[in-house]
Design an enzyme around this catalytic site. Structure first.
Site, PDB file in Angstrom:
ATOM      1  N   ASP A  95       0.821  -1.222   0.000  1.00 23.39           N
ATOM      2  CA  ASP A  95       0.000   0.000   0.000  1.00 23.39           C
ATOM      3  C   ASP A  95       0.848   1.262   0.000  1.00 23.39           C
ATOM      4  O   ASP A  95       0.368   2.334  -0.321  1.00 23.39           O
ATOM      5  CB  ASP A  95      -0.871   0.069   1.269  1.00 23.39           C
ATOM      6  CG  ASP A  95      -1.528  -1.259   1.548  1.00 23.39           C
ATOM      7  OD1 ASP A  95      -1.708  -1.615   2.719  1.00 23.39           O
ATOM      8  OD2 ASP A  95      -1.816  -1.958   0.566  1.00 23.39           O
ATOM      9  N   HIS A 137      -2.879   7.410   8.928  1.00 23.67           N
ATOM     10  CA  HIS A 137      -2.465   6.029   9.241  1.00 23.67           C
ATOM     11  C   HIS A 137      -0.995   5.896   9.589  1.00 23.67           C
ATOM     12  O   HIS A 137      -0.583   4.865  10.122  1.00 23.67           O
ATOM     13  CB  HIS A 137      -2.763   5.102   8.061  1.00 23.67           C
ATOM     14  CG  HIS A 137      -4.209   4.960   7.729  1.00 23.67           C
ATOM     15  ND1 HIS A 137      -5.167   4.642   8.678  1.00 23.67           N
ATOM     16  CD2 HIS A 137      -4.877   5.114   6.567  1.00 23.67           C
ATOM     17  CE1 HIS A 137      -6.360   4.582   8.102  1.00 23.67           C
ATOM     18  NE2 HIS A 137      -6.216   4.870   6.828  1.00 23.67           N
ATOM     19  N   TYR A 300     -11.689   8.929  -3.044  1.00 27.28           N
ATOM     20  CA  TYR A 300     -11.156   8.337  -4.265  1.00 27.28           C
ATOM     21  C   TYR A 300     -12.069   8.529  -5.465  1.00 27.28           C
ATOM     22  O   TYR A 300     -11.733   8.108  -6.564  1.00 27.28           O
ATOM     23  CB  TYR A 300     -10.829   6.866  -3.987  1.00 27.28           C
ATOM     24  CG  TYR A 300      -9.907   6.777  -2.805  1.00 27.28           C
ATOM     25  CD1 TYR A 300     -10.363   6.373  -1.549  1.00 27.28           C
ATOM     26  CD2 TYR A 300      -8.588   7.222  -2.907  1.00 27.28           C
ATOM     27  CE1 TYR A 300      -9.520   6.377  -0.443  1.00 27.28           C
ATOM     28  CE2 TYR A 300      -7.745   7.243  -1.804  1.00 27.28           C
ATOM     29  CZ  TYR A 300      -8.212   6.810  -0.577  1.00 27.28           C
ATOM     30  OH  TYR A 300      -7.386   6.833   0.518  1.00 27.28           O
TER      31      TYR A 300
HETATM   32  O1  LIG Z   1      -8.287   6.128   2.663  1.00 28.04           O
HETATM   33  C1  LIG Z   1      -7.446   5.659   3.394  1.00 28.04           C
HETATM   34  C2  LIG Z   1      -6.422   4.654   2.908  1.00 28.04           C
HETATM   35  C3  LIG Z   1      -7.122   3.514   2.224  1.00 28.04           C
HETATM   36  C4  LIG Z   1      -6.140   2.389   2.043  1.00 28.04           C
HETATM   37  C5  LIG Z   1      -5.771   1.651   3.119  1.00 28.04           C
HETATM   38  C6  LIG Z   1      -4.896   0.583   2.964  1.00 28.04           C
HETATM   39  C7  LIG Z   1      -4.386   0.286   1.721  1.00 28.04           C
HETATM   40  C8  LIG Z   1      -4.728   1.049   0.617  1.00 28.04           C
HETATM   41  C9  LIG Z   1      -5.611   2.098   0.799  1.00 28.04           C
HETATM   42  N1  LIG Z   1      -5.996   2.830  -0.285  1.00 28.04           N
HETATM   43  C10 LIG Z   1      -6.921   2.347  -1.105  1.00 28.04           C
HETATM   44  O2  LIG Z   1      -7.493   1.316  -0.856  1.00 28.04           O
HETATM   45  C11 LIG Z   1      -7.209   3.120  -2.292  1.00 28.04           C
HETATM   46  C12 LIG Z   1      -6.440   4.196  -2.656  1.00 28.04           C
HETATM   47  C13 LIG Z   1      -6.745   4.877  -3.845  1.00 28.04           C
HETATM   48  C14 LIG Z   1      -7.826   4.491  -4.630  1.00 28.04           C
HETATM   49  C15 LIG Z   1      -8.584   3.411  -4.183  1.00 28.04           C
HETATM   50  C16 LIG Z   1      -9.757   2.996  -4.981  1.00 28.04           C
HETATM   51  F1  LIG Z   1      -9.525   1.804  -5.495  1.00 28.04           F
HETATM   52  F2  LIG Z   1     -10.772   2.917  -4.120  1.00 28.04           F
HETATM   53  F3  LIG Z   1      -9.995   3.894  -5.935  1.00 28.04           F
HETATM   54  C17 LIG Z   1      -8.305   2.714  -3.054  1.00 28.04           C
HETATM   55  N2  LIG Z   1      -7.373   5.993   4.675  1.00 28.04           N
HETATM   56  O3  LIG Z   1      -8.192   6.925   5.181  1.00 28.04           O
HETATM   57 ZN   LIG Z   2      -9.949   6.611   4.206  1.00 22.39          ZN
END
Ligand SMILES: O=C(CCc1ccccc1NC(=O)c1cccc(C(F)(F)F)c1)NO
Ligand SMILES: [Zn+2]
Length: 374
Positions: A95, A137, A300
């Site tokens: 991530d 995070h 997103y």
């Molecule tokens: O939004 C977040 C992070 C979300 C996250 C946590 C762990 C691993 C990856 C992510 N990010 C996404 O899942 C993510 C980031 C950009 C776009 C997307 C989409 F697929 F939803 F568009 C998803 N925290 O408030």
């Molecule tokens: Zn979030």
């Protein structure tokens, strides 16, 4: 502080915009947000303040020396080292990929939120906005959930240089784990997070039973919620929890992370919120007339995120926005309605009244022990 017109500063320059636009997870989101706020002529009601790089000393106010020195030397790493076990130890995999310039970007965002804090402790602004920030995070010694430097923690530490009690509110879909961890053992910072909490959903923390430790016991508040959450339910539990926190904690300054990934239409497909519910939350908090930092975070669906943060910005400067999206570079992406509102769907709501009442009573019960340091 005068109730209506507040002194609002807005953290921005082309450098931070370009750097954030290059982040793979939110590519070009910053420009879409900035362009809509500009198109609504909101900058005439705010003072634009340039961010600066956080100093190493400031970064070490929260993060570990090992982690920061690893981040500062990413460019010297070979490709193998970039996927080696040390990188993994610091969370710089999956991530949180190591991409060119990620440290410069993250520490500029960190410096931006610190600058927001400085404007408030110097009493130069009443509200400071950093939509580039909100990366809640990041841990002391590792990246997580696409967050590398925890700008939220750095901003709160800056506010603590002047304010005795700081309240952190996390409205993002995800639990604000990095910020909660940083302050879980102190009663000087109360963290409250409203987030989706269900098996396997990131980051997995934020149970209603997590209430802090030692001197910080009861000063960590978690409100775990389920898929399909609607505006009215969100606002009802938000008000009822926050009025209690205001009375018992009596914060002197506020930091509010306004992640927009709980909105209907976000690829996270979790909550079913419109921008109105986030707006009501922020409006309520601003009505307390305490020095406040508003931060970004997740989000997103970039068009929805831009609508949300433009709307929140308009609340801060107390200016009404026209429902119709003004013409600007990204106008065509606001179709088919070309309106500021985010239409909510009718996805099934897993939050039964019983569930919400059960969580509410547990949260209120947990908070009964919050008392001011005599
Ligand atoms: O939004 C977040 C992070 C979300 C996250 C946590 C762990 C691993 C990856 C992510 N990010 C996404 O899942 C993510 C980031 C950009 C776009 C997307 C989409 F697929 F939803 F568009 C998803 N925290 O408030
Ligand atoms: Zn979030």
């Amino acid at each position: 502080m005068d109730k209506k017109t507040k002194r609002v500063c807005y953290i921005h320059n082309e450098d931070i915009l370009e750097k954030c636009d290059k982040l793979i997870r939110i590519q070009n989101r910053a420009d879409i947000v900035h362009s809509l706020i500009k198109a609504y002529n909101l900058f005439q009601h705010m003072s634009i303040v340039e961010p600066r790089q956080a100093t190493t000393e400031e970064l070490l106010g929260f993060h570990s020396t090992d982690y920061i020195s690893f981040l500062q030397n990413l460019d010297d790493l070979s490709d193998d080292e970039k996927c080696g076990e040390e990188a993994e130890e610091f969370g710089l995999v999956y991530d949180c990929p190591i991409q060119d310039g990620v440290f410069e970007c993250a520490s500029l965002v960190g410096g931006g939120t610190i600058t927001a804090g400085e404007k408030l402790i110097n009493d130069e602004s009443d509200i400071a906005i950093n939509w580039y920030g909100g990366w809640h995070h990041a841990h002391r010694d590792s990246a997580s959930g696409f967050c590398y430097i925890n700008d939220v923690v750095l901003g709160i530490l800056k506010l603590r240089q002047k304010f005795e009690r700081v309240l952190y509110i996390d409205l993002d879909l995800h639990h604000g784990d990095g910020v909660e961890e940083a302050f879980c053992c102190t009663n000087k910072v109360l963290t409250v997070s409203f987030h989706k909490y269900s098996a396997g959903f990131f980051p997995g923390t934020g149970s209603v039973n997590d209430t802090g430790y030692s001197k910080g016991r009861h000063y960590t508040v978690n409100v775990p919620l389920l898929d399909g959450l609607k505006d009215d339910e969100y606002n009802k539990i938000f008000y009822s929890v926050m009025v209690q926190i205001k009375d018992s904690f009596q914060p002197e300054a506020i930091v509010c992370q306004c992640g927009a990934d709980g909105l209907e239409g976000d690829p996270m497909k979790s909550f079913n919120l419109s921008t109105l519910s986030l707006g009501r939350c922020v409006q309520y908090v601003l009505s307390w007339n305490k020095p406040t930092i508003l931060l970004g975070g997740g989000g997103y669906n970039y068009i929805n995120t831009a609508k949300c943060w433009a709307f929140l910005t308009s609340l801060a400067v107390n200016k009404k926005l026209s429902r119709d999206i003004p013409d600007h570079e990204y106008f065509s992406q606001y179709g088919p309605d070309y309106e500021l509102g985010v239409t909510v769907g009718n996805r099934s709501d897993n939050n039964s009244q019983q569930y919400l009442h059960h969580i509410y009573t547990q949260v209120i019960d947990n908070m009964k022990n919050i008392k001011l340091d005599r």
